[in-house]
Scaffold this motif. Structure first.
Motif, mmCIF file in Angstrom:
data_model
loop_
_atom_site.group_PDB
_atom_site.id
_atom_site.type_symbol
_atom_site.label_atom_id
_atom_site.label_comp_id
_atom_site.label_asym_id
_atom_site.label_seq_id
_atom_site.Cartn_x
_atom_site.Cartn_y
_atom_site.Cartn_z
ATOM 1 N N PHE A 17 37.528 48.068 39.685
ATOM 2 C CA PHE A 17 37.176 46.685 39.369
ATOM 3 C C PHE A 17 36.919 45.786 40.578
ATOM 4 O O PHE A 17 36.482 44.644 40.399
ATOM 5 N N SER A 18 37.216 46.238 41.795
ATOM 6 C CA SER A 18 37.116 45.332 42.941
ATOM 7 C C SER A 18 35.724 44.733 43.083
ATOM 8 O O SER A 18 35.569 43.515 43.263
ATOM 9 N N SER A 19 34.681 45.558 42.979
ATOM 10 C CA SER A 19 33.316 45.038 43.134
ATOM 11 C C SER A 19 32.939 44.116 41.990
ATOM 12 O O SER A 19 32.188 43.149 42.174
ATOM 13 N N LYS A 20 33.482 44.394 40.791
ATOM 14 C CA LYS A 20 33.173 43.554 39.629
ATOM 15 C C LYS A 20 33.873 42.211 39.689
ATOM 16 O O LYS A 20 33.365 41.205 39.203
ATOM 17 N N LEU A 21 35.062 42.211 40.296
ATOM 18 C CA LEU A 21 35.861 40.989 40.339
ATOM 19 C C LEU A 21 35.719 40.240 41.658
ATOM 20 O O LEU A 21 36.316 39.169 41.833
ATOM 21 N N GLY A 22 34.966 40.816 42.588
ATOM 22 C CA GLY A 22 34.626 40.096 43.809
ATOM 23 C C GLY A 22 35.680 40.089 44.895
ATOM 24 O O GLY A 22 35.771 39.145 45.681
ATOM 25 N N PHE A 23 36.489 41.158 44.972
ATOM 26 C CA PHE A 23 37.407 41.259 46.105
ATOM 27 C C PHE A 23 37.247 42.634 46.745
ATOM 28 O O PHE A 23 36.799 43.590 46.092
ATOM 29 N N PRO A 24 37.554 42.751 48.054
ATOM 30 C CA PRO A 24 37.293 44.007 48.761
ATOM 31 C C PRO A 24 38.225 45.132 48.342
ATOM 32 O O PRO A 24 39.414 44.908 48.083
ATOM 33 N N ARG A 25 37.671 46.316 48.250
ATOM 34 C CA ARG A 25 38.472 47.519 47.983
ATOM 35 C C ARG A 25 39.360 47.788 49.193
ATOM 36 O O ARG A 25 38.879 47.871 50.323
ATOM 37 N N ASP A 26 40.646 47.931 48.972
ATOM 38 C CA ASP A 26 41.612 48.108 50.052
ATOM 39 C C ASP A 26 42.112 49.552 50.046
ATOM 40 O O ASP A 26 42.891 49.946 49.177
ATOM 41 N N GLU A 27 41.662 50.318 51.023
ATOM 42 C CA GLU A 27 42.030 51.737 51.076
ATOM 43 C C GLU A 27 43.522 51.939 51.329
ATOM 44 O O GLU A 27 44.104 52.931 50.894
ATOM 45 N N ASP A 28 44.146 50.996 52.041
ATOM 46 C CA ASP A 28 45.586 51.105 52.279
ATOM 47 C C ASP A 28 46.359 50.950 50.967
ATOM 48 O O ASP A 28 47.340 51.662 50.721
ATOM 49 N N VAL A 29 45.928 50.016 50.143
ATOM 50 C CA VAL A 29 46.570 49.827 48.838
ATOM 51 C C VAL A 29 46.374 51.067 47.974
ATOM 52 O O VAL A 29 47.300 51.510 47.285
ATOM 53 N N ILE A 30 45.182 51.642 48.019
ATOM 54 C CA ILE A 30 44.892 52.842 47.247
ATOM 55 C C ILE A 30 45.800 53.994 47.682
ATOM 56 O O ILE A 30 46.412 54.674 46.844
#
Length: 215
Positions: free
Chosen positions: A119-132
């Motif tokens: 959802f990050s791209s749909k909701l307008g915030f950057p994908r965080d690989e550390d969080v993943i």
């Protein structure tokens, strides 16, 4: 009275839909597009002041937390459809125990994975690989506990399907599908057998067929 369920395209409302189908309760759905901000509409906020889905409306009776909704309808219609709460107080205790584990230990990391991968791209915030990465590690530890539990019983609360299992369906479906981390389930023998069992239930297959994801 037909139960109205708001937001059927999204994960948490799908818990409610699967529960209602298992309980043989008549319902109708009301679409709410979170990606378009419809959950912030003033009319919707009159039903759900926090602006999230699901919401159920049963006449004048409104609930808006998915697990509370499932508990309510499973108790109200306990003798109808599938018994999702257990037959004894001890079984009910196990259902509640593992439902809490799902809510507080399984759901937070899988929700973070869902948000950042899907959802990050749909909701307008950057994908965080550390969080993943961190979320995957946390989820793996929880699934290791499940693997041990499911080596001793067919389902989480015992040898009967319950809300404790059902509540895992929507986000595990994301995990093995669009999130692309199916190996987290398949690499654990007993978790894999459990997932294959619960995800093949007619109630869940009906939910997937009738209410596809939002994109």
């Amino acid at each position: 009275m037909v139960v109205k369920v708001y937001g059927p395209a999204f994960a948490s409302p799908k818990r409610v839909l699967a529960c209602l189908i298992e309980k043989e309760i008549e319902f109708e759905v009301v679409p709410v597009d979170l990606l378009k901000g419809e959950h912030k509409d003033p009319e919707f906020l009159k039903l759900q002041p926090l602006g999230t889905v699901p919401v159920t409306q049963d006449g004048d009776y409104v609930l808006y937390e998915s697990r509370a909704i499932m508990r309510y309808y499973s108790e109200k219609y306990k003798s109808q459809g599938t018994d999702l709460l257990g037959e004894t107080i001890e079984e009910r205790g196990q259902v509640e125990n593992w439902l809490e584990v799902e809510a507080h230990n399984f759901n937070p990391p899988v929700l973070d994975l869902t948000l950042h991968v899907m959802f990050s791209s749909k909701l307008g915030f950057p994908r965080d690989e550390d969080v993943i990465k961190e979320s995957e590690e946390k989820l793996g530890k929880v699934l290791d506990i499940y693997e041990d539990r499911l080596s001793k019983s067919k389902y989480l609360a015992g040898d009967f399907f319950s809300l404790a299992d059902l509540s895992h369906l929507p986000f595990t479906q994301y995990l093995v599908g669009p999130i692309g981390k199916e190996y987290m389930i398949s690499s654990r023998k007993h978790v894999s057998a459990w997932w294959n069992d619960i995800s093949s239930r007619p109630s869940w297959q009906k939910v997937l067929l009738l209410y596809p994801p939002p994109f």
